[in-house]
Design a protein around this motif. Structure first.
Motif, PDB file in Angstrom:
ATOM      1  N   ASP A 155      -7.881  -3.014  -1.653  1.00 49.63           N
ATOM      2  CA  ASP A 155      -8.099  -1.696  -2.447  1.00 49.63           C
ATOM      3  C   ASP A 155      -6.963  -1.795  -3.576  1.00 49.63           C
ATOM      4  OD1 ASP A 155     -10.122  -0.947  -0.699  1.00 49.63           O
ATOM      5  OD2 ASP A 155      -8.790   0.935   0.077  1.00 49.63           O
ATOM      6  N   ASN A 170      -0.533   2.243 -11.106  1.00 47.92           N
ATOM      7  CA  ASN A 170      -2.033   1.681 -11.335  1.00 47.92           C
ATOM      8  C   ASN A 170      -1.688   0.275 -11.031  1.00 47.92           C
ATOM      9  OD1 ASN A 170      -2.922   4.188 -12.169  1.00 47.92           O
ATOM     10  ND2 ASN A 170      -2.651   3.916 -14.444  1.00 47.92           N
ATOM     11  N   VAL A 172       3.506   4.621  -5.765  1.00 48.91           N
ATOM     12  CA  VAL A 172       2.268   4.247  -6.244  1.00 48.91           C
ATOM     13  C   VAL A 172       2.080   4.282  -7.778  1.00 48.91           C
ATOM     14  CG1 VAL A 172      -0.200   5.082  -6.499  1.00 48.91           C
ATOM     15  CG2 VAL A 172       1.247   5.722  -4.374  1.00 48.91           C
ATOM     16  N   GLY A 228       3.799   3.551  -1.411  1.00 44.95           N
ATOM     17  CA  GLY A 228       2.894   2.562  -0.519  1.00 44.95           C
ATOM     18  C   GLY A 228       3.763   2.337   0.794  1.00 44.95           C
ATOM     19  N   ARG A 255      -5.597   9.002 -10.078  1.00 39.78           N
ATOM     20  CA  ARG A 255      -6.267  10.274  -9.763  1.00 39.78           C
ATOM     21  C   ARG A 255      -6.837  10.814 -11.081  1.00 39.78           C
ATOM     22  NH1 ARG A 255      -1.331  13.762  -7.382  1.00 39.78           N
ATOM     23  NH2 ARG A 255      -0.530  11.628  -6.854  1.00 39.78           N
ATOM     24  N   ASP A 314       0.873  -2.059  -0.400  1.00 37.22           N
ATOM     25  CA  ASP A 314       0.435  -1.070   0.503  1.00 37.22           C
ATOM     26  C   ASP A 314      -0.716  -1.698   1.526  1.00 37.22           C
ATOM     27  OD1 ASP A 314       0.204   1.368   1.825  1.00 37.22           O
ATOM     28  OD2 ASP A 314      -1.530   2.138   0.579  1.00 37.22           O
ATOM     29  N   TRP A 329      -5.562   0.785  -6.600  1.00 35.46           N
ATOM     30  CA  TRP A 329      -5.211   1.832  -7.086  1.00 35.46           C
ATOM     31  C   TRP A 329      -5.433   2.249  -8.517  1.00 35.46           C
ATOM     32  CZ3 TRP A 329      -4.300   6.788  -5.387  1.00 35.46           C
ATOM     33  CH2 TRP A 329      -3.882   7.933  -6.376  1.00 35.46           C
TER      34      TRP A 329
END
Length: 73
Positions: free
Chosen positions: A60, A13, A11, A5, A65, A41, A62
């Motif tokens: 936002d 969760n 990064v 970030g 993915r 971030d 995270w």
């Protein structure tokens, strides 16, 4: 693909991207999600309330993915 970030942290969760007025490390509780995220971030799409017709600060979260992250989101 980025792996850190804006704060320099990897990064994870629950990592939050928030407007610049939120200090890195700020923790925010989301009752509807039953969890806490941490601001690490920021980027251009993250705006304050009333910018770009947004009613609230845009934040936002995270969630990972891939297919599992899509299901969580």
């Amino acid at each position: 693909m980025w792996v850190r970030g804006a704060s320099g942290k990897f990064v994870f969760n629950g990592m939050l991207a928030a407007p610049k007025s939120y200090k890195f490390g700020t923790k925010i509780y989301f009752p509807a999600l039953h969890g806490v995220g941490q601001v690490e971030d920021r980027w251009q799409a993250i705006v304050h309330a009333w910018q770009r017709s947004e009613k609230y600060d845009r934040i936002d979260i995270w969630v990972g993915r891939g297919e599992q992250a899509l299901m969580r989101a």
